[in-house]
Design an enzyme around this catalytic site. Structure first.
Site, PDB file in Angstrom:
ATOM      1  CB  SER B 122     106.547 -21.985  46.544  1.00 44.29           C
ATOM      2  OG  SER B 122     107.790 -22.101  46.678  1.00 44.29           O
ATOM      3  CB  VAL B 126     107.220 -33.006  42.910  1.00 48.59           C
ATOM      4  CG1 VAL B 126     108.758 -33.667  42.318  1.00 48.59           C
ATOM      5  CG2 VAL B 126     108.611 -31.658  43.273  1.00 48.59           C
ATOM      6  CG  ASP B 239     114.321 -23.436  54.527  1.00 45.97           C
ATOM      7  OD1 ASP B 239     113.499 -23.841  54.889  1.00 45.97           O
ATOM      8  OD2 ASP B 239     113.679 -23.568  53.159  1.00 45.97           O
TER       9      ASP B 239
END
Lengths: 336, 510
Positions: B122, B126, B239
């Site tokens: 998001s 990369v 997370d």
């Protein structure tokens, strides 16, 4: 089994032969030279059973299990370590390899060798004193660090009196031995977080009295390494209680303030990372606050000029700015 | 090979200035959008009417097969976005499809050479990179200020992640190597250790979406090692999930994405936290129930538990049609474990997923748990990291760019640009095989360096080459002539192996 050459000896035979030869080596009689040869030969045999050779696979689990069992029953591991300095150079390395392999052995969740060593802690203590003999120090070091990976063994070592000998070992003049000892020392104090925290809390006074000596050592490397480790220990969340206790002692603060002014920039830098904890403490005890207040202006001046060339290191600069602000804003405690 | 690499890096330094000029010319958005080296453009009127956004989405969808699931691997938090756009189709007649070999333009960011896309999250793309000084493979997270501002707490999270990562150093935590800024383009480059993919990508590549037990055990023990380090540094990750667990080529697990991680104060009495922003399916009951405060470390334990559940069963302990249902289910804390999960593991999962944080196992207890200490037998095949753009070996994608830059161009210069060598041709053949790499590019009509073919052209060429092959390799020289004439028109490269025919202008034959 090879078609030609000698047939494979059974683990029991090899262990028995090795034990006899080590025993005669220990006596040091005229047959010593022959014994030396036998020891080396049998060690290689055992090593090959465990690791295999270029043209043979390691032995089956059953053979290895028999071998391990023989080693436990004959108490050979201890005997080998006790006589390690008498064994030749290659043999010393073989002992370490055999020891580490047997140590790592696992049956299900059990580690039989670890359990065995727990019942024979002399093995650990003998290994630790190995640091006193130059020719076997590094071999003992590799075995010790392998042991330190297991919490049960690390616990025995930490809680033994011999542990405090490390404070001497890490300072010896032979650099490679001192640094090997330091890495074992560090492993013991950091590997198993809960165990280490508990140990440091229970033995706070004794450990930190000894530790003080390292920080004041004449040996630059010792001073620098121990200061760095101190910073790591104090900033580890597991050692929260130890940290709060350490930063309540004005003597420790004085020591760090002196180290900030050391000639070596590296030591200054490491000292900064311990010093910052004293200043950042929101509940500074009165003696600490008094020292900081007494030196308030000097500290601000000092920090303003402290390592100004580290412009790249954002975190350091942030922390430094924070400390300067904190010290500027220091006021005597209410009701004072 | 080593020698060649050295030369390249040396020359790179020499030509750095030139490259930088090229870089300026590139329009940033476009240049970032390149996916693989093969591209096809759609030449239709409708296409032009598509607004910029739709185009981008179209591309995003086309990404999927190329990344081989890896596209989802890196930091994808929002599958929803993808799902919304899945039913966007656009019919194009085959004769309108123009194949084009895109010239790989060497791009240098500082001392790093840019390679292909590894994945997209998001926050941005990369890509792979090569450090020209150390020759280390790296990954770079490219963040655009513009895009960041649109994400709630985006900029703040990135800054805190950078600050955090700089402090951390552990085998099982991703390390940040370098941070570069480009003020002009408003871009930020986070250069990190190179990883080949995430556990999520690997799970998705398997039919049952799970790992054999020994493999799950291996990753889980590494996860616990990394997590213990994070907690000792007072960091709560918040997370944890398979998508944030990356793997290196050596198989080391790296905990990544600390964007929503929280560091507890050095002097805080306990690990109390007040907010959680992680992925819903991995959140513990205390967050699902909206508690004001809760112990932070136990949040990670829960997420690690859900992760273990997911790795070993291919399922999630809690599900729901929407986030409210999901949170309702998590809040109740009731879940079942499939029958085939046997006891030590079942017990561990139950211990890590206890509803009350105080009763949940801590790291120490997990370490001492029987399942943790016992390696399950290697009784089946290991799931491999899915191939990147069809390359199972995960070869360095930077190399073709370097090759094109240093050899292809030179050759063209020498040969007056008549036809180029075969460097890109292996690529061209691959296009035909896997028309996977799809992208719209706006190098329109840019005759220099971009070539267009229709499908028919391609087929014709292929037929010709087949014929040539039948005629035998002795006619090589003639082929060259033939090729030569042909290529003046269309600059078609003969698709044969680049090694056999390639003449390296910079190298003298020895």
């Amino acid at each position: 089994m090879p078609l030609f050459g000698k047939s494979q000896k059974s683990p029991a035979d090899v262990v028995k032969a090795l034990k006899e030869s080590v025993n005669s080596l220990e006596k040091g009689d005229k047959k010593a030279e022959k014994a030396q040869e036998d020891v080396s030969k049998n060690l290689v045999l055992i090593k090959n059973m465990l690791y295999g050779t270029s043209d043979a696979e390691p032995q089956t689990d059953i053979i290895v299990a028999q071998l391990a069992q023989e080693l436990y029953n004959s108490n050979l591991l201890l005997l080998l370590i006790q006589n390690l300095n008498r064994i030749d150079f290659e043999g010393k390395k073989d002992v370490a390899q055999v020891f580490n392999n047997i140590l790592r052995r696992q049956i299900g969740t059990r580690c039989p060798t670890v359990e065995y060593i727990c019942t024979k802690p002399e093995i650990l203590f003998t290994l630790m004193t190995g640091y006193e003999l130059q020719e076997i120090a590094l071999n003992c070091g590799t075995m010790l660090r392998e042991c330190a990976r297991y919490e049960a063994l690390a616990k025995i070592m930490l809680h033994s009196d011999d542990f405090y000998n490390f404070f001497t070992y890490v300072e010896v003049s032979t650099f490679d031995i001192a640094s090997d000892a330091f890495s074992t020392f560090k492993e013991l104090l950091t590997r198993h977080k809960m165990l280490c925290a508990e140990f440091l809390e229970q033995n706070y006074d004794k450990v930190f009295t000894h530790y003080q000596r390292l920080l004041n050592s004449d040996n630059y490397v010792t001073r620098r390494q121990s200061l760095k480790l101190l910073g790591e220990l104090l900033l580890d969340r597991h050692n929260f209680t130890v940290m709060t206790r350490y930063i309540s002692n004005p003597e420790n603060l004085k020591l760090m303030m002196n180290m900030l002014k050391e000639r070596s920039r590296n030591i200054q830098f490491e000292a900064f990372h311990v010093f910052k904890v004293f200043v950042a403490n929101p509940n500074k005890p009165k003696p600490i606050l008094d020292i900081l207040l007494r030196n308030q202006d000097k500290l601000v001046d000092f920090l303003m000029k402290f390592h100004t060339d580290r412009a790249e290191d954002e975190q350091f600069n942030d922390e430094k700015a924070y400390l300067i602000r904190q010290i500027k804003e220091l006021r005597p405690a209410a009701g004072h | 090979m080593d020698k060649e690499m050295c030369n390249i890096s040396k020359r790179l330094v020499d030509e750095e200035e030139v490259v930088e000029v090229e870089e300026e010319e590139e329009e940033d958005d476009q240049s970032e959008r390149e996916l693989s080296n093969r591209i096809f453009s759609v030449d239709s009127a409708e296409e032009e009417e598509m607004d910029e956004k739709e185009k981008m989405l179209n591309i995003a969808n086309l990404d999927e097969p190329i990344g081989g699931g890896g596209g989802g691997g890196w930091a994808n938090d929002d599958c929803d976005e993808d799902l919304d756009n899945v039913n966007f189709f656009h019919r194009v007649n085959s004769d309108q499809i123009i194949y084009q070999t895109k010239k790989r333009k060497l791009k240098l960011i500082g001392k790093y050479v840019m390679g292909d896309l590894l994945g997209e999250g998001s926050y941005g793309k990369v890509k792979e990179m090569l450090d020209t000084v150390t020759l280390c493979r790296r990954a770079v997270k490219i963040l655009k200020q513009r895009r960041l501002r649109r994400i709630p707490n985006g900029e703040q999270n990135v800054q805190s992640e950078i600050k955090l990562l700089k402090k951390l150093k552990h085998k099982n935590v991703i390390s940040l190597v370098d941070v570069l800024y480009n003020e002009e383009k408003q871009k930020m480059y986070l250069i990190m250790e190179f990883c080949v993919g995430s556990l999520q990508g690997m799970l998705e590549s398997t039919p049952k979406k799970k790992f054999p037990l020994f493999q799950a055990h291996n990753y889980f023990t590494q996860l616990i090692d990394g997590l213990e380090y994070l907690h000792s540094m007072r960091v709560i990750h918040k997370d944890l999930k398979p998508g944030n667990l990356l793997l290196t080529l050596e198989g080391d697990l790296k905990i990544s994405d600390l964007g929503v991680a929280e560091t507890i104060d050095l002097f805080a009495e306990d690990d109390t936290c007040h907010n959680g922003q992680g992925s819903p399916a991995f959140q513990p009951p205390e967050i699902a129930n909206g508690l004001e405060s809760f112990p932070g470390f136990k949040v990670d334990i829960w997420s690690a538990g859900v992760t273990l559940y997911n790795l070993t069963t291919g399922l999630y302990p809690f599900e729901g049609d929407n986030i409210y249902r999901l949170y309702e289910n998590i809040g109740k804390g009731e879940f079942t474990i499939p029958e085939d999960i046997e006891n030590p593991l079942r017990d561990l999962l139950l211990g890590m997923l206890r509803k009350e944080p105080e009763e949940r196992l801590n790291l120490q207890e997990i370490r001492q748990h029987p399942w943790f200490g016992r390696k399950p037998p290697r009784n089946s095949y290991e799931v491999a990291v899915p191939p990147m753009a069809g390359d199972q070996l995960h070869n360095m994608t930077v190399l073709p760019y370097l090759r094109d830059h240093f050899y292809d161009d030179d050759y063209e210069d020498v040969e007056d640009g008549d036809y180029s060598t075969t460097a890109g041709n292996a690529a061209a053949t691959r296009t035909a095989d896997t028309v996977a790499g799809a992208e719209h590019d706006e190098y329109d009509e840019d005759d220099d360096g971009v070539r267009y073919y229709t499908e028919r052209d391609l087929n014709e060429e292929r037929r010709k080459i087949d014929e040539e092959h039948k005629n035998g390799g002795s006619a090589q020289m003639n082929n060259y002539h033939h090729q030569h004439q042909h290529c003046t028109k269309r600059r078609w490269k003969k698709p044969i192996s680049c090694i056999t025919v390639k003449r390296l202008p910079g190298c003298k034959q020895s």
